[in-house]
Design a protein around this motif. Structure first.
Motif, PDB file in Angstrom:
ATOM      1  N   ARG A  99       0.720  -1.314  -0.239  1.00  0.00           N
ATOM      2  CA  ARG A  99       0.366   0.337  -0.029  1.00  0.00           C
ATOM      3  C   ARG A  99       0.752   1.256  -0.319  1.00  0.00           C
ATOM      4  O   ARG A  99       0.796   2.196  -0.315  1.00  0.00           O
ATOM      5  CB  ARG A  99      -0.585   0.071   1.406  1.00  0.00           C
ATOM      6  CG  ARG A  99      -2.308  -1.271   0.862  1.00  0.00           C
ATOM      7  CD  ARG A  99      -2.952  -1.498   2.615  1.00  0.00           C
ATOM      8  NE  ARG A  99      -3.366   0.196   2.833  1.00  0.00           N
ATOM      9  CZ  ARG A  99      -3.976   0.728   4.001  1.00  0.00           C
ATOM     10  NH1 ARG A  99      -4.247  -0.455   4.348  1.00  0.00           N
ATOM     11  NH2 ARG A  99      -5.001   1.647   3.879  1.00  0.00           N
ATOM     12  N   SER A 102       2.945   1.939  -2.804  1.00  0.00           N
ATOM     13  CA  SER A 102       1.927   2.124  -4.317  1.00  0.00           C
ATOM     14  C   SER A 102       1.317   3.445  -4.162  1.00  0.00           C
ATOM     15  O   SER A 102       0.870   4.230  -5.365  1.00  0.00           O
ATOM     16  CB  SER A 102       0.042   1.724  -4.262  1.00  0.00           C
ATOM     17  OG  SER A 102      -0.799   1.986  -4.893  1.00  0.00           O
ATOM     18  N   ILE A 103       0.744   3.997  -2.772  1.00  0.00           N
ATOM     19  CA  ILE A 103       0.909   5.690  -2.713  1.00  0.00           C
ATOM     20  C   ILE A 103       2.111   6.402  -3.063  1.00  0.00           C
ATOM     21  O   ILE A 103       2.129   7.554  -3.280  1.00  0.00           O
ATOM     22  CB  ILE A 103       0.260   5.767  -1.555  1.00  0.00           C
ATOM     23  CG1 ILE A 103      -1.029   5.244  -1.130  1.00  0.00           C
ATOM     24  CG2 ILE A 103       0.026   7.628  -0.510  1.00  0.00           C
ATOM     25  CD1 ILE A 103      -1.494   5.023   0.324  1.00  0.00           C
ATOM     26  N   TYR A 104       3.161   6.187  -2.467  1.00  0.00           N
ATOM     27  CA  TYR A 104       4.392   6.981  -2.446  1.00  0.00           C
ATOM     28  C   TYR A 104       5.417   6.811  -3.256  1.00  0.00           C
ATOM     29  O   TYR A 104       5.726   7.713  -4.003  1.00  0.00           O
ATOM     30  CB  TYR A 104       4.944   7.183  -1.404  1.00  0.00           C
ATOM     31  CG  TYR A 104       4.466   7.590   0.269  1.00  0.00           C
ATOM     32  CD1 TYR A 104       4.040   8.758   0.588  1.00  0.00           C
ATOM     33  CD2 TYR A 104       4.041   6.389   0.897  1.00  0.00           C
ATOM     34  CE1 TYR A 104       3.114   8.772   0.872  1.00  0.00           C
ATOM     35  CE2 TYR A 104       2.954   6.883   2.126  1.00  0.00           C
ATOM     36  CZ  TYR A 104       2.852   7.925   2.322  1.00  0.00           C
ATOM     37  OH  TYR A 104       1.605   8.491   3.448  1.00  0.00           O
ATOM     38  N   ASP A 107       2.411   6.814  -7.459  1.00  0.00           N
ATOM     39  CA  ASP A 107       1.441   8.079  -7.694  1.00  0.00           C
ATOM     40  C   ASP A 107      -0.201   7.086  -7.787  1.00  0.00           C
ATOM     41  O   ASP A 107      -1.196   7.113  -8.499  1.00  0.00           O
ATOM     42  CB  ASP A 107       1.162   7.923  -9.230  1.00  0.00           C
ATOM     43  CG  ASP A 107       2.486   9.514  -9.265  1.00  0.00           C
ATOM     44  OD1 ASP A 107       3.202   9.858  -8.101  1.00  0.00           O
ATOM     45  OD2 ASP A 107       3.518   8.759  -9.769  1.00  0.00           O
ATOM     46  N   GLY A 108      -0.626   6.094  -6.672  1.00  0.00           N
ATOM     47  CA  GLY A 108      -1.734   5.668  -6.020  1.00  0.00           C
ATOM     48  C   GLY A 108      -2.508   3.938  -8.048  1.00  0.00           C
ATOM     49  O   GLY A 108      -3.168   3.832  -7.512  1.00  0.00           O
ATOM     50  N   GLN A 109      -0.951   4.023  -8.041  1.00  0.00           N
ATOM     51  CA  GLN A 109      -0.962   3.076  -9.222  1.00  0.00           C
ATOM     52  C   GLN A 109      -1.401   1.675  -8.599  1.00  0.00           C
ATOM     53  O   GLN A 109      -0.920   1.580  -7.075  1.00  0.00           O
ATOM     54  CB  GLN A 109      -0.134   2.514 -10.011  1.00  0.00           C
ATOM     55  CG  GLN A 109      -0.272   1.925 -11.123  1.00  0.00           C
ATOM     56  CD  GLN A 109       0.735   1.508 -11.729  1.00  0.00           C
ATOM     57  OE1 GLN A 109       1.300   1.358 -11.685  1.00  0.00           O
ATOM     58  NE2 GLN A 109       0.769   0.554 -12.603  1.00  0.00           N
ATOM     59  N   ASN A 110      -2.985   0.833  -8.714  1.00  0.00           N
ATOM     60  CA  ASN A 110      -2.214  -0.296  -8.117  1.00  0.00           C
ATOM     61  C   ASN A 110      -2.001  -1.293  -8.755  1.00  0.00           C
ATOM     62  O   ASN A 110      -1.856  -1.736  -9.643  1.00  0.00           O
ATOM     63  CB  ASN A 110      -4.903  -0.404  -8.349  1.00  0.00           C
ATOM     64  CG  ASN A 110      -4.755  -2.267  -7.675  1.00  0.00           C
ATOM     65  OD1 ASN A 110      -4.150  -2.723  -6.531  1.00  0.00           O
ATOM     66  ND2 ASN A 110      -5.588  -2.745  -8.685  1.00  0.00           N
TER      67      ASN A 110
END
Length: 160
Positions: A99, A102-104, A107-110
């Protein structure tokens, strides 16, 4: 000044090359499935490169560092969900590291792909996994020869 900062950040491209196509997150109880099914179907048949802890972790390195490096160097992470995996100490650590990656870093990509290797009731799942199941795709392992072909095709497409 803002324009300069924008142009500098615009020139930084996210890394599109990864050492591994996927980091495989699983409990030791599922080692046979990983060795006999996952590796042959994805690495041998489809020329993918997987990060599997029993084979690819650096000896002598802290396990948490190996996990973090494996996730960071992988295009995606596959979690093989079973009761023993949910009960393992490193499950939440790996899940949270994916997680955070993915966030850092993405760019929030799954980048998380869930495989339900055994039947699990919704009440057996942690809330964060249940929310993920409701908001994103997952796949159940069919354990049937004909359906297995379709199962592996779907995984290969998801990892491409």
């Amino acid at each position: 000044m803002t324009r300069h900062k924008y142009n500098v950040l615009k020139g930084i491209k996210p890394s599109s090359t990864y050492k591994y196509d996927a980091f495989i997150s699983y409990a030791n109880d599922e080692t046979d499935f990983i060795v006999n099914e996952v590796i042959p179907n994805l690495e041998r048949d489809d020329n993918m490169t997987l990060c599997v802890h029993q084979r690819d972790f650096i000896a002598g390195e802290e396990i948490t560092q190996n996990i973090t490096d494996g996730i960071h160097q992988s295009k995606r992470t596959i979690c093989t969900l079973t009761r023993s995996f949910l009960d393992s100490y490193y499950f939440m650590f790996e899940f949270n590291m994916v997680r955070m990656e993915s966030i850092y870093s993405r760019d929030g990509q799954n980048i998380l792909f869930l495989i339900f290797y055994e039947q699990l009731r919704p009440k057996d799942l942690p809330l964060v996994i249940l929310e993920l199941v409701h908001s994103q795709s997952y796949i159940e392992y069919p354990n049937d020869e004909q359906e297995n072909v379709l199962f592996w095709d779907k995984i290969k497409k998801a990892l491409a």
